[in-house]
Design an enzyme around this catalytic site. Structure first.
Site, PDB file in Angstrom:
ATOM      1  N   THR A  78      36.503 -15.299  40.682  1.00 13.09           N
ATOM      2  CA  THR A  78      36.624 -14.196  39.468  1.00 13.09           C
ATOM      3  C   THR A  78      36.039 -14.508  38.167  1.00 13.09           C
ATOM      4  O   THR A  78      35.998 -15.914  37.913  1.00 13.09           O
ATOM      5  CB  THR A  78      38.203 -13.955  39.359  1.00 13.09           C
ATOM      6  N   THR A  79      35.572 -13.934  37.264  1.00  6.65           N
ATOM      7  CA  THR A  79      35.107 -14.171  35.975  1.00  6.65           C
ATOM      8  C   THR A  79      35.813 -13.410  35.289  1.00  6.65           C
ATOM      9  O   THR A  79      36.440 -12.097  35.171  1.00  6.65           O
ATOM     10  CB  THR A  79      33.368 -13.866  35.959  1.00  6.65           C
ATOM     11  N   ALA A 101      34.415 -21.233  40.064  1.00  6.79           N
ATOM     12  CA  ALA A 101      32.931 -21.415  39.671  1.00  6.79           C
ATOM     13  C   ALA A 101      32.506 -19.937  39.519  1.00  6.79           C
ATOM     14  O   ALA A 101      33.130 -19.003  39.956  1.00  6.79           O
ATOM     15  CB  ALA A 101      32.286 -21.717  40.873  1.00  6.79           C
ATOM     16  N   HIS A 133      23.158  -6.868  36.135  1.00  4.18           N
ATOM     17  CA  HIS A 133      24.049  -6.652  37.179  1.00  4.18           C
ATOM     18  C   HIS A 133      23.959  -5.182  37.572  1.00  4.18           C
ATOM     19  O   HIS A 133      23.705  -4.513  36.727  1.00  4.18           O
ATOM     20  CB  HIS A 133      25.244  -7.158  36.811  1.00  4.18           C
ATOM     21  N   HIS A 134      25.142  -4.835  38.633  1.00  5.82           N
ATOM     22  CA  HIS A 134      25.366  -3.318  38.996  1.00  5.82           C
ATOM     23  C   HIS A 134      26.119  -2.872  37.858  1.00  5.82           C
ATOM     24  O   HIS A 134      26.703  -3.510  37.268  1.00  5.82           O
ATOM     25  CB  HIS A 134      25.906  -3.627  40.267  1.00  5.82           C
ATOM     26  N   LYS A 137      30.012  -3.770  36.917  1.00  2.00           N
ATOM     27  CA  LYS A 137      30.563  -5.257  36.692  1.00  2.00           C
ATOM     28  C   LYS A 137      31.110  -4.890  35.391  1.00  2.00           C
ATOM     29  O   LYS A 137      30.834  -4.430  34.265  1.00  2.00           O
ATOM     30  CB  LYS A 137      29.432  -6.155  36.601  1.00  2.00           C
ATOM     31  N   GLY A 143      29.748 -14.254  33.966  1.00  2.97           N
ATOM     32  CA  GLY A 143      30.271 -15.758  34.144  1.00  2.97           C
ATOM     33  C   GLY A 143      29.033 -16.562  34.194  1.00  2.97           C
ATOM     34  O   GLY A 143      29.017 -17.812  33.575  1.00  2.97           O
ATOM     35  N   THR A 144      28.031 -16.309  35.071  1.00  2.00           N
ATOM     36  CA  THR A 144      26.821 -17.263  35.278  1.00  2.00           C
ATOM     37  C   THR A 144      26.025 -17.365  33.889  1.00  2.00           C
ATOM     38  O   THR A 144      25.532 -18.605  33.606  1.00  2.00           O
ATOM     39  CB  THR A 144      25.996 -16.724  36.320  1.00  2.00           C
TER      40      THR A 144
END
Length: 258
Positions: A78-79, A101, A133-134, A137, A143-144
């Site tokens: 999860t972010t 992560a 992203h989609h 989101k 998060g990345t």
């Protein structure tokens, strides 16, 4: 992501002893989905080797707390956590091993290493980070992207340490700028951060470094969410039986490369 994890587990022969959803009972790919309200009792009854969580921050904190009560290691994908949520997860890691992560793609770990090296090798170059992203989101930047930004900060701090050790005055970097609007001239040292949301794009992250009449683009693109599910299952295999503590996906990859 829950469906992706279940599908990937079946393909690799991992046993799924329980699966829960906040939406209630159901079934997917031959696996019974049970209510999230029963998660704690199910952990106690079925004793999984590890739990994998891809939800939202408020649910994730509750799931990890239940894992800590049951003594079950947790893998968290999860972010979007705030400081209080992260503190709760850190507290739980004193009782169980937790591997958190922002991204379980092996290529992203490579991207982080390359970004650090490139920023250190090109001091003073302008840096821009774009993630796509989609349209569903919730958190932005991703998060990345935040991990990429951390890698840039780490590289710049290494540059400053080198400058200080050689007697130079380290340069001051400007704050991050999230998007630009109106009159917004670029400040020296700032990092532009841009989040795009469209369609069903799985995930793309690009770091642009530019100066000296040249540009360098470093890009990671996920073609399928299955890559994240596979990485999370690798993490679950790795964390089972570990001592309580706080772990990262890079620890998994470091072990697999030795």
């Amino acid at each position: 992501m829950g469906r992706e994890v279940l599908s990937a587990a079946r393909e690799r022969g991992d046993e799924v002893v329980l699966a829960v959803s906040r939406s209630g009972r159901g079934e997917f790919d031959g696996v019974e989905i049970e209510p999230a309200s029963e998660f704690g009792a199910l952990l106690e009854a079925r004793e999984p080797e590890a739990a994998i969580d891809f939800t939202v921050p408020e649910a994730s904190v509750d799931y990890v707390d239940a894992c800590a009560e049951a003594g079950v290691p947790a893998v968290v994908g999860t972010t979007g956590f705030d400081d209080a949520d992260l503190a709760a997860l850190r507290d739980a890691s004193a009782r169980i091993p937790i591997l958190k992560a922002a991204n379980f793609a092996r290529g992203v770990q490579g991207l982080l290493e390359v970004v650090r090296a490139a920023v250190e090798a090109l001091p003073g170059y302008d840096v821009e980070v774009t993630e796509t992203h989609h349209n569903g989101k919730r958190d932005a930047p991703s998060g990345t992207a935040n991990r990429v930004l951390d890698a840039i900060d780490e590289a710049r701090e290494a540059q400053r340490a080198s400058e200080r050790s050689s007697g130079q005055s380290p340069r001051d970097d400007a704050p991050r700028v999230h998007g630009r609007e109106g009159e917004a001239p670029r400040e020296s040292g700032e990092i532009g951060v841009h989040a795009r949301r469209a369609g069903d794009i799985t995930g793309e992250h690009e770091v642009l470094l530019a100066d000296n009449h040249e540009e360098l683009r470093l890009t990671h693109r996920a073609e399928s969410r299955g890559v994240f599910a596979a990485g999370a299952l690798d993490a679950a295999d790795w964390i089972a039986g570990r001592a309580p503590g706080w772990y990262d996906f890079s620890d998994v990859l470091a072990d697999s490369s030795t």
